[in-house]
Design an enzyme around this catalytic site. Structure first.
Site, mmCIF file in Angstrom:
data_model
loop_
_atom_site.group_PDB
_atom_site.id
_atom_site.type_symbol
_atom_site.label_atom_id
_atom_site.label_comp_id
_atom_site.label_asym_id
_atom_site.label_seq_id
_atom_site.Cartn_x
_atom_site.Cartn_y
_atom_site.Cartn_z
ATOM 1 C CB SER A 70 18.437 25.789 -11.636
ATOM 2 O OG SER A 70 17.988 25.316 -10.396
ATOM 3 C CB THR A 121 22.751 23.742 -5.215
ATOM 4 O OG1 THR A 121 22.197 22.516 -4.756
ATOM 5 C CG2 THR A 121 23.776 23.469 -6.304
ATOM 6 C CE LYS A 181 20.665 24.474 -1.038
ATOM 7 N NZ LYS A 181 19.348 23.883 -0.814
ATOM 8 C CG ASP A 239 15.257 25.289 -0.591
ATOM 9 O OD1 ASP A 239 14.988 25.373 -1.803
ATOM 10 O OD2 ASP A 239 16.349 24.874 -0.162
HETATM 11 P P1 NAP Z 1 20.474 16.024 4.051
HETATM 12 O O1 NAP Z 1 20.708 17.353 4.671
HETATM 13 O O2 NAP Z 1 21.630 15.136 3.742
HETATM 14 O O3 NAP Z 1 19.463 15.219 5.036
HETATM 15 C C1 NAP Z 1 19.142 13.886 4.776
HETATM 16 C C2 NAP Z 1 18.055 13.398 5.748
HETATM 17 O O4 NAP Z 1 17.696 12.070 5.379
HETATM 18 C C3 NAP Z 1 18.508 13.323 7.214
HETATM 19 O O5 NAP Z 1 17.412 13.588 8.047
HETATM 20 C C4 NAP Z 1 18.946 11.850 7.323
HETATM 21 O O6 NAP Z 1 18.888 11.347 8.661
HETATM 22 C C5 NAP Z 1 17.905 11.182 6.489
HETATM 23 N N1 NAP Z 1 18.357 9.897 5.957
HETATM 24 C C6 NAP Z 1 19.210 9.687 4.922
HETATM 25 N N2 NAP Z 1 19.370 8.354 4.712
HETATM 26 C C7 NAP Z 1 18.616 7.727 5.642
HETATM 27 C C8 NAP Z 1 18.348 6.351 5.948
HETATM 28 N N3 NAP Z 1 18.915 5.361 5.246
HETATM 29 N N4 NAP Z 1 17.502 6.073 6.963
HETATM 30 C C9 NAP Z 1 16.913 7.042 7.702
HETATM 31 N N5 NAP Z 1 17.127 8.374 7.467
HETATM 32 C C10 NAP Z 1 17.960 8.691 6.448
HETATM 33 O O7 NAP Z 1 19.678 16.155 2.682
HETATM 34 P P2 NAP Z 1 18.691 17.356 2.248
HETATM 35 O O8 NAP Z 1 19.461 18.391 1.541
HETATM 36 O O9 NAP Z 1 17.866 17.724 3.419
HETATM 37 O O10 NAP Z 1 17.790 16.628 1.126
HETATM 38 C C11 NAP Z 1 16.840 15.640 1.492
HETATM 39 C C12 NAP Z 1 15.917 15.335 0.319
HETATM 40 O O11 NAP Z 1 15.153 16.484 -0.025
HETATM 41 C C13 NAP Z 1 16.659 14.906 -0.952
HETATM 42 O O12 NAP Z 1 15.994 13.804 -1.508
HETATM 43 C C14 NAP Z 1 16.530 16.104 -1.881
HETATM 44 O O13 NAP Z 1 16.463 15.739 -3.238
HETATM 45 C C15 NAP Z 1 15.196 16.690 -1.424
HETATM 46 N N6 NAP Z 1 15.139 18.143 -1.692
HETATM 47 C C16 NAP Z 1 14.144 18.594 -2.515
HETATM 48 C C17 NAP Z 1 14.054 19.948 -2.797
HETATM 49 C C18 NAP Z 1 12.960 20.446 -3.704
HETATM 50 O O14 NAP Z 1 13.058 21.592 -4.181
HETATM 51 N N7 NAP Z 1 11.927 19.669 -3.940
HETATM 52 C C19 NAP Z 1 14.969 20.851 -2.227
HETATM 53 C C20 NAP Z 1 15.965 20.359 -1.378
HETATM 54 C C21 NAP Z 1 16.038 18.985 -1.130
HETATM 55 P P3 NAP Z 1 20.169 11.471 9.670
HETATM 56 O O15 NAP Z 1 20.116 12.870 10.222
HETATM 57 O O16 NAP Z 1 19.920 10.433 10.689
HETATM 58 O O17 NAP Z 1 21.394 11.225 8.825
#
Ligand code: NAP
Length: 278
Positions: free
Chosen positions: A17, A62, A66, A104
């Site tokens: 950022s 972040t 959050k 987001d």
């Molecule tokens: P989070 O709250 O920790 O959620 C992770 C998700 O992934 C959950 O649904 C989890 O399932 C699933 N998951 C993780 N490992 C897994 C596995 N081995 N097998 C199956 N499901 C799995 O994370 P988040 O903050 O939502 O972020 C998720 C992704 O979005 C990250 O890669 C992040 O970099 C990206 N992101 C991008 C932006 C952007 O601006 N482009 C913004 C925010 C996030 P369970 O519920 O079963 O654990």
């Protein structure tokens, strides 16, 4: 006077950022700086309330703050109230109020809009994952009238909770159930962390039965082309990575803080040049 903006999180050194916002200040010749602040949970309240004392007009928020930050704010914009999470704080000096936003979901929507071949109202969407990022995007897309939103997650109960919060157009499935119906969707969005650096060989589900007209999206932007998107390209379908969402969520924050149009292309160039180095 130099205006100070920043991002709070823990850890924070990886954040892109500062690079993106400072590129915007330079382009618009604003006397402003954007600082990464590493804030431990025990210091969150003093850090956030300190915005008023120091005259800091805007902070991004972040992981892991959050949700926890909400109790220290004076007001929540509907975008944050609906999600129960804040990624942007604006200090409204006139009202002496700290206002929480979540940019987001809207950021993802802005990046998706130019890629849509038919209106959201006619689109069947598969969201893979039900974590924080999925929540922002799913609630936003449901609010904008998506015809049907299917949320598939490893832990099905979390998909059910999110679907309930999205309203009548949403339903929950296991990953296997969604996999079996893959051909039905117009838009597929990976919102899990599967495929993110360093685990770049992994995919959230197989794309073997993908239809030609589907748009495949990944919220991940490091790497810019995940294996999921690479496999989709092999099927000759259109893809969208997470960089646009990241840039657009920052652009919306910039607009709240400065009242100016964000120089989105400059912000995107700054991020692209850094990601190409990785
Ligand atoms: P989070 O709250 O920790 O959620 C992770 C998700 O992934 C959950 O649904 C989890 O399932 C699933 N998951 C993780 N490992 C897994 C596995 N081995 N097998 C199956 N499901 C799995 O994370 P988040 O903050 O939502 O972020 C998720 C992704 O979005 C990250 O890669 C992040 O970099 C990206 N992101 C991008 C932006 C952007 O601006 N482009 C913004 C925010 C996030 P369970 O519920 O079963 O654990």
């Amino acid at each position: 006077m130099t205006h100070v903006f920043g991002v709070i999180g823990n850890p924070i050194s990886h954040s892109l950022s500062p690079l993106m916002h400072e590129a915007a200040y330079k382009k618009l010749e604003l006397d402003a700086r954007y600082v990464p602040f590493q804030v431990e949970e025990k210091n969150l309240e003093t850090a956030v309330k300190g915005m008023k004392g120091l005259g800091i007009k805007g902070l991004n928020v972040t992981i892991p703050h959050k949700e926890a930050v909400i109790e220290f704010l004076d007001e929540l914009d509907p975008s944050a109230a609906a999600l129960g999470a804040v990624n942007t704080i604006f200090y409204d000096e006139k009202q002496n109020k700290l206002i929480g936003y979540n940019t987001d979901g809207e950021g993802f929507y802005r990046s998706l809009r130019p890629e849509l071949r038919k209106p959201l109202e006619d689109s069947l969407i598969l969201m893979i994952g039900a974590g924080g990022a999925a929540r922002g995007v799913a609630i936003t897309l449901a609010g904008k009238g998506a015809k049907q939103l299917t949320i598939a997650n490893r832990t099905k109960s979390k998909a059910e909770e999110l679907a309930a919060d999205c309203g009548a157009s949403a339903r929950a499935m296991t990953l296997n159930e969604a996999q079996a119906k893959l051909t039905e969707f117009d838009i597929i969005i990976n919102s899990t962390s599967i495929g993110m650096t360093p685990n770049i060989g992994q995919m959230p589900m197989s794309l073997e039965t993908l239809s030609r007209d589907t748009l495949v999206c990944d919220l991940i932007y490091s790497p810019m082309k995940t294996r999921f998107l690479a496999e989709a390209e092999k099927k000759h379908v259109r893809t969208l990575n997470g960089m646009g969402m990241f840039v657009q969520q920052g652009a919306i924050a910039f607009e709240h803080w400065t009242g100016l149009d964000a120089p989105v292309e400059i912000m995107e160039e700054a991020i692209l040049s850094r990601l190409k180095e990785v």
